[in-house]
Write a protein that holds these residues in place. Structure first.
Motif, PDB file in Angstrom:
ATOM      1  N   HIS A  17      43.505  36.305  39.724  1.00 43.72           N
ATOM      2  CA  HIS A  17      42.522  35.201  40.179  1.00 43.72           C
ATOM      3  C   HIS A  17      42.069  35.739  41.503  1.00 43.72           C
ATOM      4  N   ARG A  18      41.414  34.513  42.159  1.00 44.73           N
ATOM      5  CA  ARG A  18      40.788  34.795  43.641  1.00 44.73           C
ATOM      6  C   ARG A  18      41.680  33.857  44.422  1.00 44.73           C
ATOM      7  N   LEU A  19      41.941  34.344  45.904  1.00 42.95           N
ATOM      8  CA  LEU A  19      42.761  33.328  46.595  1.00 42.95           C
ATOM      9  C   LEU A  19      41.781  32.036  46.818  1.00 42.95           C
ATOM     10  N   ASP A  20      42.419  30.902  47.015  1.00 47.59           N
ATOM     11  CA  ASP A  20      41.824  29.776  47.170  1.00 47.59           C
ATOM     12  C   ASP A  20      40.981  29.933  48.757  1.00 47.59           C
ATOM     13  N   GLY A  21      39.874  29.752  48.435  1.00 46.35           N
ATOM     14  CA  GLY A  21      39.042  29.541  49.684  1.00 46.35           C
ATOM     15  C   GLY A  21      38.436  31.024  50.374  1.00 46.35           C
ATOM     16  N   HIS A  22      38.901  31.810  49.444  1.00 40.27           N
ATOM     17  CA  HIS A  22      38.394  33.363  49.549  1.00 40.27           C
ATOM     18  C   HIS A  22      37.805  34.123  48.356  1.00 40.27           C
ATOM     19  N   PRO A  23      36.652  33.796  47.955  1.00 40.95           N
ATOM     20  CA  PRO A  23      36.043  34.268  46.841  1.00 40.95           C
ATOM     21  C   PRO A  23      36.167  35.928  46.743  1.00 40.95           C
ATOM     22  N   ASP A  24      36.285  36.683  47.754  1.00 35.55           N
ATOM     23  CA  ASP A  24      36.571  38.244  47.315  1.00 35.55           C
ATOM     24  C   ASP A  24      37.919  38.766  47.770  1.00 35.55           C
ATOM     25  N   VAL A  25      38.791  37.805  47.751  1.00 35.82           N
ATOM     26  CA  VAL A  25      40.145  38.429  47.762  1.00 35.82           C
ATOM     27  C   VAL A  25      40.940  38.089  46.422  1.00 35.82           C
ATOM     28  N   TRP A  26      41.081  38.983  45.728  1.00 33.43           N
ATOM     29  CA  TRP A  26      41.676  38.955  44.503  1.00 33.43           C
ATOM     30  C   TRP A  26      43.352  39.204  44.538  1.00 33.43           C
ATOM     31  N   PHE A  27      44.241  38.763  43.266  1.00 34.66           N
ATOM     32  CA  PHE A  27      45.306  38.994  43.218  1.00 34.66           C
ATOM     33  C   PHE A  27      45.682  39.215  41.765  1.00 34.66           C
ATOM     34  N   SER A  28      46.584  40.167  41.336  1.00 31.33           N
ATOM     35  CA  SER A  28      47.301  40.153  40.070  1.00 31.33           C
ATOM     36  C   SER A  28      48.711  40.030  40.556  1.00 31.33           C
ATOM     37  N   LEU A  29      49.474  39.287  40.271  1.00 34.76           N
ATOM     38  CA  LEU A  29      50.742  38.999  40.501  1.00 34.76           C
ATOM     39  C   LEU A  29      51.644  38.189  39.422  1.00 34.76           C
ATOM     40  N   GLY A  30      52.868  38.441  39.573  1.00 33.98           N
ATOM     41  CA  GLY A  30      53.939  37.316  39.010  1.00 33.98           C
ATOM     42  C   GLY A  30      54.182  37.863  37.591  1.00 33.98           C
ATOM     43  N   TYR A  31      54.772  39.133  37.477  1.00 36.65           N
ATOM     44  CA  TYR A  31      55.053  39.548  36.170  1.00 36.65           C
ATOM     45  C   TYR A  31      56.397  39.234  35.609  1.00 36.65           C
ATOM     46  N   CYS A  32      57.232  38.523  36.438  1.00 37.70           N
ATOM     47  CA  CYS A  32      58.245  38.146  35.957  1.00 37.70           C
ATOM     48  C   CYS A  32      59.301  38.931  35.351  1.00 37.70           C
ATOM     49  N   GLY A  33      59.409  40.116  35.889  1.00 39.58           N
ATOM     50  CA  GLY A  33      60.498  41.310  35.411  1.00 39.58           C
ATOM     51  C   GLY A  33      59.858  42.034  34.155  1.00 39.58           C
ATOM     52  N   THR A  34      58.763  41.573  33.645  1.00 39.39           N
ATOM     53  CA  THR A  34      58.409  42.459  32.361  1.00 39.39           C
ATOM     54  C   THR A  34      57.064  42.823  32.788  1.00 39.39           C
ATOM     55  N   GLY A  35      56.926  43.777  33.535  1.00 41.68           N
ATOM     56  CA  GLY A  35      55.594  44.079  34.260  1.00 41.68           C
ATOM     57  C   GLY A  35      54.947  45.462  34.195  1.00 41.68           C
ATOM     58  N   VAL A  36      55.598  46.473  33.402  1.00 42.64           N
ATOM     59  CA  VAL A  36      55.085  47.777  33.301  1.00 42.64           C
ATOM     60  C   VAL A  36      53.482  47.817  32.449  1.00 42.64           C
ATOM     61  N   ALA A  37      53.668  47.351  31.352  1.00 38.82           N
ATOM     62  CA  ALA A  37      52.360  47.241  30.705  1.00 38.82           C
ATOM     63  C   ALA A  37      51.543  46.256  31.483  1.00 38.82           C
ATOM     64  N   PRO A  38      52.053  44.849  31.574  1.00 36.46           N
ATOM     65  CA  PRO A  38      51.103  43.859  32.154  1.00 36.46           C
ATOM     66  C   PRO A  38      50.663  44.242  33.674  1.00 36.46           C
ATOM     67  N   ALA A  39      51.292  44.804  34.422  1.00 36.99           N
ATOM     68  CA  ALA A  39      50.362  45.340  35.650  1.00 36.99           C
ATOM     69  C   ALA A  39      49.522  46.495  35.402  1.00 36.99           C
ATOM     70  N   LEU A  40      49.782  47.236  34.676  1.00 35.96           N
ATOM     71  CA  LEU A  40      48.878  48.461  34.482  1.00 35.96           C
ATOM     72  C   LEU A  40      47.566  48.080  33.812  1.00 35.96           C
ATOM     73  N   HIS A  41      47.762  46.911  32.776  1.00 34.21           N
ATOM     74  CA  HIS A  41      46.531  46.240  32.020  1.00 34.21           C
ATOM     75  C   HIS A  41      45.624  45.505  32.932  1.00 34.21           C
ATOM     76  N   LEU A  42      46.521  44.554  33.636  1.00 33.55           N
ATOM     77  CA  LEU A  42      45.970  43.312  34.331  1.00 33.55           C
ATOM     78  C   LEU A  42      45.153  44.079  35.619  1.00 33.55           C
TER      79      LEU A  42
END
Ligand SMILES: Cc1cc2nc3c(=O)[nH]c(=O)nc-3n(C[C@H](O)[C@H](O)[C@H](O)COP(=O)(O)OP(=O)(O)OC[C@H]3O[C@@H](n4cnc5c(N)ncnc54)[C@H](O)[C@@H]3O)c2cc1C
Length: 458
Positions: A385-410
């Protein structure tokens, strides 16, 4: 290598990101089995020493940051700079177990429909399968030689009482999601995989596989740079400020003026990186051992012939696999306080768990031990998503320890979102990340949850 003190050298595990404001600067890769066997390090762009402009500045050089950079530069023609505090792949991406199966977050499958509705649950399920395709495509695009073990993945009932849960999941996967997992009984496991004292049934995910995680990270680094992205090591970001139509991102020696910022720091995200990220994540320690290679006798007595990745049914799950050179890798949760990670107890705990599963391996010793921080959001799913109040700051976080495929995909989907293309990010994940209630007591809560899960695991 002797099974003496822990092999935790400088840079193996950093201080708790909730306590330490610094993400490190130029720390070497941990002294892991992966680092010892990855071969020559590919080049990167060194430390950022000159101010520069870019379309996108990415904070963090793991799977999320590198895949996002590759897609932005390669598919959207963007000018991209990755700023990595330590070395590319230094975080979880270079030190994970390399086990990959359909799976996202930590919400049990049986709760998906209630949580996201019929359509939302299906969309999320389909996207986690798409994530496996993303990994395979990256490996193919880059001709990445990452010791692919393409033989499916097992989820093994570690005690008889866990068999019913696997049967329920098997039905749910088929009836709700049209996914054909295979239910194996103890005899099937013994015939095709290994002889174990803790394997009463298994669910086989036929499209699961395993990789050498650091070779994979280095392959994606090469892809990103070949596509035109710059990847800087030893360039920790201390923060950013809005400036005109973009942001100025600060590193110790130089700044980047960029239209967009991407936060790809996952378990290494400190509360102090940006006020809008405060109290949104819980970094949790995960530990891995790699043993010496099995002897011919040990191999024969366990009949450990498969290199398929395996996870058990514990809430505090243990995962393991036979590596191509005959060693056994086993991983599981680490201590709550990172100062305890050096204590031999944590390495011993994993070794004892391995010996309980495979009594004939009681003579195995540990050649490598290391740890890393995974990222647990309050609602146990990743967020893009975007950071609250910062429309051009984005993040992809929080893979809960199962992140190889999710991180590469997201990371790739986030690039499509920023680049203006169609981005099929499931609605379940494209949402702000909730704050932890009573955030100051996150570690206390973790202690209570661990105790409860230990009790459930028996
Ligand atoms: C021991 C262990 C075993 C695991 N096993 C598996 C597994 O078998 N299968 C699976 O699917 N997942 C597994 N995972 C999880 C998986 O590895 C991660 O979810 C995934 O690698 C996250 O990738 P990432 O790029 O988002 O974060 P990371 O790879 O952690 O990268 C984040 C990077 O951000 C950098 N950084 C932080 N702050 C800053 C800053 N201010 N400025 C610049 N850079 C910064 C860090 O140095 C780090 O390199 C495991 C994790 C661990 C620790």
């Amino acid at each position: 290598m002797p099974d003496g003190g822990p092999r935790l050298l400088a840079g193996t595990v950093s201080r708790d990101p909730l306590k330490d404001r610094s993400p490190g600067e130029g720390r070497p890769l941990p002294d892991s089995y992966w680092a010892a066997t990855a071969g020559p390090r590919p080049e990167d762009d060194g430390v950022l020493v000159d101010d520069r402009d870019a379309d996108v500045a990415i904070v963090g050089g793991g799977y999320t940051g590198l895949s996002c950079a590759y897609r932005l530069a390669g598919n959207h023609g963007a000018d991209v700079v990755v700023l990595e505090a330590n070395a590319p792949g230094w975080g979880c991406s270079g030190r994970n177990g390399g086990n990959i199966r359909p799976g996202i977050g930590r919400v049990p499958l049986r709760e998906w429909r209630e949580r996201w509705g019929e359509d939302g649950a299906r969309a999320l399920f389909d996207e986690q399968l798409a994530a496996l395709d993303t990994v395979r495509s990256l490996i193919a695009d880059g001709g990445i030689d990452c010791d692919l073990q393409d033989v499916g993945l097992l989820r093994v009932a570690h005690r008889p009482a866990a068999v019913a849960g696997l049967e329920t999941d098997h039905r749910l996967l088929a009836e709700t999601f049209g996914y054909e997992a295979e239910l194996l009984d103890a005899g099937d496991i013994e015939k095709d995989y290994f002889r174990s004292a803790e394997a009463f049934a298994a669910l086989r995910f036929p499209d699961g596989f395993a990789v050498h995680p650091l070779k994979l990270a280095q392959g994606v680094l090469r892809l990103a740079r070949d596509a035109g992205a710059a990847v800087h090591r030893a360039s920790p970001v201390s923060g950013w400020r809005a400036d005109g139509s973009g942001y100025v991102v600060e590193t110790p020696k130089a700044r980047v003026r960029a239209r967009h910022v991407v936060v790809a720091t996952n378990g290494y995200t400190g509360d102090s990186l940006h006020p809008a990220l405060k109290a949104r994540t819980l970094p949790v320690l995960s530990c891995v051992i790699v043993t010496r290679p099995m002897t011919a006798n040990e191999k024969a007595e366990t009949d450990f012939r498969s290199t398929a990745p395996v996870a058990d049914t514990r809430r505090l799950l243990l995962y393991y696999r036979r590596l191509p050179d005959g060693r056994i890798m086993m991983g599981g949760r680490g201590p709550i306080d990172e100062r305890a990670v050096d204590h031999p107890r944590w390495k011993r705990r994993l070794l004892e768990a391995l010996r309980r599963k495979f009594p004939p391996l009681s003579g195995l010793t540990v050649d490598y031990y290391w740890a890393g921080w995974v990222c647990l959001p309050f609602d146990a799913v990743p967020h893009v998503h975007r950071l609250d109040g910062h429309p051009d700051v984005w993040f992809s976080l929080g893979y809960c320890g199962t992140g190889v495929a999710p991180a590469l995909h997201l990371g790739s989907l986030l690039a499509d979102r920023i680049g203006g293309g169609e981005a099929n990010i499931p609605a379940a994940l494209e949402r702000p990340m909730p704050r932890y209630p009573l955030a100051a007591f996150r570690r206390l809560g973790q202690r209570a949850v661990y105790a409860w899960h230990r009790f459930q695991d028996g």
